[in-house]
Enzyme design. Structure first.
Site, PDB file in Angstrom:
ATOM      1  N   GLY A   1      47.522  50.955  45.284  1.00 35.95           N
ATOM      2  CA  GLY A   1      46.135  51.379  45.464  1.00 35.95           C
ATOM      3  C   GLY A   1      46.026  52.875  45.576  1.00 35.95           C
TER       4      GLY A   1
ATOM      5  N   GLY B   1      48.377  54.185  48.295  1.00 38.24           N
ATOM      6  CA  GLY B   1      49.814  53.994  48.223  1.00 38.24           C
ATOM      7  C   GLY B   1      50.176  52.593  47.790  1.00 38.24           C
TER       8      GLY B   1
ATOM      9  CG  ASP C   1      38.349  53.016  47.034  1.00 47.22           C
ATOM     10  OD1 ASP C   1      37.600  52.964  46.036  1.00 47.22           O
ATOM     11  OD2 ASP C   1      39.593  53.024  46.933  1.00 47.22           O
TER      12      ASP C   1
ATOM     13  CB  VAL D   1      50.434  46.864  48.950  1.00 46.95           C
ATOM     14  CG1 VAL D   1      50.367  45.825  50.047  1.00 46.95           C
ATOM     15  CG2 VAL D   1      49.274  47.816  49.051  1.00 46.95           C
TER      16      VAL D   1
END
Ligand SMILES: *[C@@H]1O[C@H](CO)[C@@H](O)[C@H](O)[C@H]1NC(C)=O
Ligand SMILES: *[C@@H]1O[C@H](CO)[C@@H](O)[C@H](O)[C@H]1NC(C)=O
Ligand SMILES: *[C@@H]1O[C@H](CO)[C@@H](O)[C@H](O)[C@H]1NC(C)=O
Ligand SMILES: *[C@@H]1O[C@H](CO)[C@@H](O)[C@H](O)[C@H]1NC(C)=O
Ligand SMILES: *[C@@H]1O[C@H](CO)[C@@H](O)[C@H](O)[C@H]1NC(C)=O
Ligand SMILES: *[C@@H]1O[C@H](CO)[C@@H](O)[C@H](O)[C@H]1NC(C)=O
Ligand SMILES: *[C@@H]1O[C@H](CO)[C@@H](O)[C@H](O)[C@H]1NC(C)=O
Ligand SMILES: *[C@@H]1O[C@H](CO)[C@@H](O)[C@H](O)[C@H]1NC(C)=O
Ligand SMILES: *[C@@H]1O[C@H](CO)[C@@H](O)[C@H](O)[C@H]1NC(C)=O
Ligand SMILES: *[C@@H]1O[C@H](CO)[C@@H](O)[C@H](O)[C@H]1NC(C)=O
Ligand SMILES: *[C@@H]1O[C@H](CO)[C@@H](O)[C@H](O)[C@H]1NC(C)=O
Ligand SMILES: *[C@@H]1O[C@H](CO)[C@@H](O)[C@H](O)[C@H]1NC(C)=O
Length: 811
Positions: free
Chosen positions: A508, A511, A634, A513
């Site tokens: 994302g 960073g 976001d 996941v």
């Protein structure tokens, strides 16, 4: 031997009885007596949705209940029972195999034990000619009598809560089949005399309507709306389940499965009596199950737990074990928050005072203390209804023998003493190592302890006011105070949990996941952040705020790691992945292989509505109910995760707060996503407010309805530079009045949508709400709370201004 012969002789006789299986429309005085031995003899409703007859009792299979169950799409082995004949104490009447049901010449319906002519149960029709029949809405009718007047554990649509004066106990509205839980006065859920939940505030329930709304007896709100509200063609039931929760179920006609569309209690462990027996502690197991465990120093005994060793009670051979987030109800016999008979509420000076008062009392078995400033101190003389819930921010200190060294599994709060992931000293090594440092730590620990135990200041006020202590503490790596905060993990722990970051499940804006599993087998998603500014203390402060946000539709954060340069967040793992994978056909901006995407179910309109409403409520919670204003910044389908049952969970909230101060000044640098950013954000003219989230949500709402990306759509359909999804949608709704054109074509093709007026009205509500969210001017957009209400249909949606062309700038 003789028994076996008898059985052999009997078998054909039984088979013969079964062969006379019959489905009756009515049962009257002229019919032969009806007995549980005729296992296939049932009374059915005209529409075939319901059946009535004898069923084996769930607890003693040799006994029978006289019951009504749902036969539409039923699982023959375990149909859903919606009514059974009740005794005056609200328990089920049980008869044996040779009891009989009959109607006498006077019109009296009675069920009697034939062997000795005891009447087990009877009802008067006040009519000699009225037969017993089953109504299409599920009520068993016999002249003036109806089973709807005597609800058992279930309320059906259009079944009114009975007024007082029926034959059953008046104050009990519903009682779970196992008899352990009651809904009293259509208002309060109780276990024995302990209340654990109200329907809503002080407002009682009135009825369930055919379109899936729970009507309340006046008050505000006047109704509760379930997630699949709308269609009147579904069978729905409100049931007080055997686990003590009140749930609204909807029968999914295609699959024949009952789906929970609303439930009263979200944290099952807060239900009184979730664990029976002494000293048991209820711990959640997934979203819809719980388990009971014994505290350290105790072993299972009977239904509950007992101490392994007894202390003298003189206070010379015991110690206290702290169990974080554990509370006991105290056997409350009056209300939800009133101290009960085994619990005393004291106002001590501090934690040490609360503890010494407990130790001084031989019968005090534990005490509860709330860290946070209000000096809540509870002394227990018995441990009943124990449960684990972070929402309470309580710790229980259990009194055990000094020699006990059982592992304690209830640690959740970080403390300065047992910080899991100690901070490396950032400053030059102090000149004198060893003793001095240890002494300094002791002094500062004492300073902290005094402040904290005095309980005068809340943690936050403390941090602000005593920032000099904080500086001192930071140099010693001690700024982590006990609080109901997230757990701290070390880099090594997370490396082990994620098998060296091997299972990448997402990428994302903030960073990567990774999927992982904690030592306690909880599945987690570990988000490795990059580009996060600020120091460790600042990071931790923000993370603590994020971790305090509890909402059904927000992904739960369990912990974090701030080791050297590493910044990671540990979240609950949400199994179904993100919404974009379900909404958009492959090749329109979604990665993932095509084969996998073909296996994904097509989300029907009701599921989409439920997702939209859940997301709206979660964002409204972030904007309005959190102490701190949290903008998401976001919102997009990638950040909406789906549970097994497609319950939505918003992720990545609060992360915009983690970006460094400098970036915050020019909010435009915060990573928004093209296509979802509000005009004022892209054009950098006005400050970013909560209304930017409203805009993004409006775009997501249109995508949920249409199953198409707002920008991908443009290329394949019109190709014009001027094309703007909100403008196009506005024209479809308000000018051409062709809402069908907006609906995901796959839904239309699969005929997976009920084209009844209710479904269309739901879609219309979603699109019209989106039009308000997508207003060009931020001040024209409604607040997120209002948006949620618009979706629910509790406020009227007027016609908005048409969104104009908004040029998406490519960077
Ligand atoms: C009657 O019950 C028997 C077993 O209990 C079952 O095998 C049979 O199919 C049933 N008949 C009907 C018509 O339901
Ligand atoms: C019916 O219920 C039984 C027992 O719960 C279960 O094993 C079975 O899978 C169910 N059948 C269907 C078709 O759902
Ligand atoms: C009738 O049967 C019930 C239950 O089997 C029993 O409790 C009761 O004592 C019996 N009564 C007589 C008069 O035998
Ligand atoms: C029972 O039978 C009698 C005589 O055939 C008839 O008059 C009466 O209406 C019947 N009752 C019911 C409830 O069907
Ligand atoms: C079934 O019962 C409901 C509620 O009591 C009633 O409104 C309805 O008219 C009944 N329907 C029939 C066919 O009797
Ligand atoms: C039948 O009549 C009796 C006496 O009039 C009355 O008490 C009772 O409530 C009536 N039953 C029903 C079901 O209406
Ligand atoms: C259900 O409640 C609504 C609103 O309070 C009311 O209009 C309706 O008559 C009720 N229905 C029944 C069956 O009681
Ligand atoms: C039923 O009676 C109880 C006690 O008399 C009272 O508290 C309650 O409000 C009544 N309920 C209704 C629906 O009238
Ligand atoms: C539940 O309702 C009762 C009765 O009106 C009231 O006393 C109590 O305060 C309510 N509890 C909550 C948590 O709202
Ligand atoms: C709940 O958990 C218990 C214990 O782990 C297990 O035996 C039970 O089957 C679970 N129930 C459900 C409905 O998953
Ligand atoms: C502890 O004391 C209780 C009550 O006096 C007693 O029943 C129990 O057996 C004792 N337990 C042990 C381990 O001695
Ligand atoms: C505590 O956790 C350990 C490891 O997960 C487990 O083996 C143990 O049974 C747990 N103890 C209790 C009392 O639940």
């Amino acid at each position: 031997m003789a028994a076996a012969v008898l059985l052999l002789l009997l078998l054909p006789a039984l088979a013969a009885a079964q062969a006379q299986a019959q489905q009756m429309r009515t049962f009257s005085a002229n019919d032969t007596n009806w007995s549980p031995a005729e296992s296939n003899r049932t009374l059915v409703s005209n529409n075939g949705d319901f059946a009535a007859g004898f069923r084996p009792s769930p607890s003693s299979p040799a006994k029978f209940w006289f019951a009504v169950w749902v036969s539409a799409n039923a699982n023959e082995s375990r149909p859903v029972v919606i009514w059974y004949a009740l005794n005056n104490d609200h328990s089920a009447v049980e008869g044996d195999a040779n009891s009989v049901l009959s109607i006498d010449a006077a019109g009296k319906l009675s069920w009697s034990d034939n062997g000795n002519s005891t009447t087990l149960w009877s009802r008067n029709s006040n009519s000699t000619s009225a037969p017993l029949s089953l109504n299409d809405s599920g009520s068993l009718d016999h002249g003036a009598w109806s089973s709807f007047e005597e609800p058992t554990d279930t309320l059906m649509a259009s079944q009114a809560i009975p007024s007082n004066g029926t034959t059953t106990t008046t104050s009990i509205t519903l009682q779970s089949q196992n008899g352990r839980f009651q809904l009293v006065n259509a208002l309060t859920l109780q276990h024995g005399s302990s209340a654990y939940a109200n329907i809503t505030g002080n407002t009682a329930l009135r009825n369930l309507t055919a379109d899936g709304t729970l009507q309340l007896a006046g008050g505000n709100p006047s109704q509760l709306i379930a997630s699949d509200q709308g269609s009147t063609r579904r069978l729905r039931r409100l049931t007080l389940d055997d686990d003590g929760n009140l749930r609204l179920y909807s029968l999914q006609s295609k699959k024949g499965q009952w789906r929970v569309v609303w439930q009263l209690v979200q944290e099952l462990c807060t239900i009184r009596g979730a664990c029976q027996g002494e000293a048991n502690i209820c711990v959640p197991q997934g979203a819809d199950n719980t388990t009971c465990v014994c505290p350290p120093g105790y072993r299972p005994q009977g239904l509950g737990c007992a101490p392994k060793l007894n202390y003298s009670g003189k206070g010379n051979d015991d110690k206290f074990v702290r169990m974080d987030f554990v509370s006991f109800s105290g056997g409350a016999d009056t209300g939800v928050s009133v101290p009960g008979k085994y619990m005393t509420s004291l106002t001590p000076q501090n934690l040490a005072d609360c503890q010494s008062k407990c130790r001084a009392n031989a019968s005090c078995v534990a005490f509860g203390y709330k860290l946070g400033g209000d000096r809540t101190c509870l002394h227990y003389t018995r441990l009943v209804d124990g449960y684990w819930s972070p929402a309470t921010e309580m710790s229980t200190y259990l009194r055990v023998v000094e020699s006990n060294n059982d592992p304690n599994n209830f640690t959740g709060m970080t403390t300065m003493i047992d910080t899991v992931c100690p901070v490396r000293l950032a400053l030059p090594v102090p000149p004198k190592q060893g003793r001095t440092t240890i002494r300094n730590i002791a002094i500062i620990t004492a300073l902290f302890a005094v402040e904290l135990l005095a309980g005068v200041l809340s943690f936050w006020a403390f941090l602000r006011k005593y920032s000099q202590y904080r500086e001192m503490a930071r140099t010693l790596g001690l700024e982590y105070l006990p609080a109901g905060g997230p757990r701290r993990f070390s880099y090594a722990e997370l490396k082990a949990a994620t098998k060296e970051f091997s299972d990448l499940v997402g990428r994302g804006a903030y960073g990567k996941v990774y999927r992982g599993e904690l030592p306690d087998r909880r599945a987690v998603a570990v988000k490795q952040l990059h580009g996060v500014g600020g120091g460790e203390a600042e990071f931790w402060a923000e993370v603590t705020i994020i971790a305090r946000m509890h909402h059904l539709n927000l992904v739960r954060m369990w912990g974090f790691c701030a080791d050297k340069e590493q910044r990671m967040l540990v979240y609950e793992y949400v199994p179904n992945g993100s919404l974009d994978k379900y909404l958009f056909a492959p090749g329109t901006g979604t990665q993932g292989d095509e084969e996998e995407s073909n296996k994904r179910p097509l989300l029907d309109l009701h599921t989409r509505y439920r997702i939209a409403l859940g997301v709206a409520r979660a964002i409204a919670y972030l904007h309005e109910e959190c102490l701190e204003w949290v903008l998401h910044c976001d919102i997009k389908p990638e950040n909406i995760l789906l549970e097994d049952d497609f319950c939505p969970k918003v992720s990545d909230f609060g992360l915009s707060k983690l970006t460094s101060k400098k970036e915050k000044v020019t909010m435009s640098r915060i990573r928004g996503t093209r296509g979802y950013m509000a005009p004022e954000w892209v054009i950098h003219r006005e400050p970013i407010t909560a209304k930017a989230d409203v805009y993004s949500f409006g775009m997501v709402l249109l995508e949920i309805v249409s199953g198409r990306r707002n920008y991908g759509f443009r290329q394949d359909s019109v190709g014009s530079e001027d094309w703007y999804f909100p403008k196009w949608a506005f024209e479809k709704v308000y000018v051409e009045r062709r809402i069908d054109d907006i609906i995901d074509p796959r839904i239309v093709q699969a005929e997976a949508y009920d084209d009844d007026p209710a479904s269309l009205a739901t879609v219309e509500r979603m699109v019209k709400t989106a039009m308000w969210c997508l207003q060009d001017r931020a001040d024209m957009r409604p607040s997120m709370g209002k948006v949620a209400k618009m979706l629910e249909g509790t406020v009227e949606i007027t016609e908005p201004v048409k969104p104009t062309i908004f040029c998406v700038q490519d960077d």
